[in-house]
Design a protein around this motif. Structure first.
Motif, PDB file in Angstrom:
ATOM      1  N   GLY A  76      49.575  21.002  13.752  1.00  0.00           N
ATOM      2  CA  GLY A  76      49.406  19.722  13.068  1.00  0.00           C
ATOM      3  C   GLY A  76      47.983  19.494  12.605  1.00  0.00           C
ATOM      4  O   GLY A  76      47.752  18.980  11.501  1.00  0.00           O
ATOM      5  N   LEU A  77      47.009  19.866  13.431  1.00  0.00           N
ATOM      6  CA  LEU A  77      45.602  19.679  13.061  1.00  0.00           C
ATOM      7  C   LEU A  77      45.217  20.536  11.856  1.00  0.00           C
ATOM      8  O   LEU A  77      44.326  20.177  11.093  1.00  0.00           O
ATOM      9  N   PHE A  78      45.895  21.665  11.672  1.00  0.00           N
ATOM     10  CA  PHE A  78      45.656  22.490  10.489  1.00  0.00           C
ATOM     11  C   PHE A  78      46.436  21.977   9.274  1.00  0.00           C
ATOM     12  O   PHE A  78      45.960  22.048   8.147  1.00  0.00           O
ATOM     13  N   TYR A  79      47.649  21.475   9.500  1.00  0.00           N
ATOM     14  CA  TYR A  79      48.524  21.123   8.390  1.00  0.00           C
ATOM     15  C   TYR A  79      48.228  19.751   7.786  1.00  0.00           C
ATOM     16  O   TYR A  79      48.292  19.584   6.560  1.00  0.00           O
ATOM     17  N   LEU A  80      47.892  18.759   8.613  1.00  0.00           N
ATOM     18  CA  LEU A  80      47.684  17.409   8.078  1.00  0.00           C
ATOM     19  C   LEU A  80      46.562  17.340   7.045  1.00  0.00           C
ATOM     20  O   LEU A  80      46.758  16.758   5.969  1.00  0.00           O
ATOM     21  N   PRO A  81      45.400  17.942   7.284  1.00  0.00           N
ATOM     22  CA  PRO A  81      44.388  17.889   6.226  1.00  0.00           C
ATOM     23  C   PRO A  81      44.802  18.640   4.961  1.00  0.00           C
ATOM     24  O   PRO A  81      44.403  18.289   3.854  1.00  0.00           O
ATOM     25  N   ARG A  82      45.643  19.662   5.108  1.00  0.00           N
ATOM     26  CA  ARG A  82      46.155  20.366   3.929  1.00  0.00           C
ATOM     27  C   ARG A  82      47.061  19.424   3.138  1.00  0.00           C
ATOM     28  O   ARG A  82      47.011  19.391   1.906  1.00  0.00           O
ATOM     29  N   LEU A  83      47.871  18.637   3.846  1.00  0.00           N
ATOM     30  CA  LEU A  83      48.685  17.618   3.162  1.00  0.00           C
ATOM     31  C   LEU A  83      47.783  16.621   2.438  1.00  0.00           C
ATOM     32  O   LEU A  83      48.086  16.203   1.319  1.00  0.00           O
ATOM     33  N   PHE A  84      46.674  16.245   3.070  1.00  0.00           N
ATOM     34  CA  PHE A  84      45.738  15.317   2.434  1.00  0.00           C
ATOM     35  C   PHE A  84      45.161  15.914   1.146  1.00  0.00           C
ATOM     36  O   PHE A  84      44.981  15.196   0.160  1.00  0.00           O
TER      37      PHE A  84
END
Length: 149
Positions: free
Chosen positions: A26-34
């Motif tokens: 999640g810590l890797f994926y959420l900023p990618r979503l941002f």
């Protein structure tokens, strides 16, 4: 109590590792979503609403519970006799890394609220740079625990 922790040690460690993996994902994926949210949609359009749903579900359904489980099972490991020697540097560097990871989690949650209010002020490039924070912290934590420097 410490006898119970010692007996349950393999289970506690296993659950801790699974929780960490989920949290890190999640810590890797959420900023990618941002990054995609900033670069591919405008506030209030349908794509914005889709990203809002994806981000909140990732944060609340996966990252939040995984962070809590990581902390709970990590603290159980800390209180298991013979596992952590606070007289060694590695325990302190790992603790600092975990605190940094927790700060980063809350920083991401605050950025999600910025998107919700339509007040995001960061660029895709800035989110890409911030996406390196958990990598640096992960390296610190893993080296601390495995190499015990």
């Amino acid at each position: 109590m410490s006898d119970m922790l010692s007996l349950a040690y393999p289970w506690i460690k296993s659950i801790h590792i699974m929780a960490v993996i989920s949290w890190m994902a999640g810590l890797f994926y959420l900023p990618r979503l941002f990054v995609y949210h900033v670069e591919r949609c405008k506030t209030g359009d349908a794509t914005d609403a889709t990203f809002q749903v994806m981000e909140v579900k990732l944060l609340r359904a996966i990252m939040g519970p995984a962070m809590i489980a990581t902390w709970l099972f990590g603290l159980a490991l800390v209180f298991t006799p013979g596992i952590v020697d606070w007289g060694q540097l590695w325990a302190w560097t790992k603790a600092a890394g975990v605190l940094g990871m927790t700060w980063y989690h809350h920083w991401l949650a605050a950025r999600r609220k910025d998107f919700l209010r339509g007040e995001n002020s960061l660029t895709g490039r800035q989110y890409r740079l911030m996406n390196e924070v958990p990598t640096v912290l992960m390296v610190l934590i893993v080296l601390s625990v495995v190499v015990k420097f």
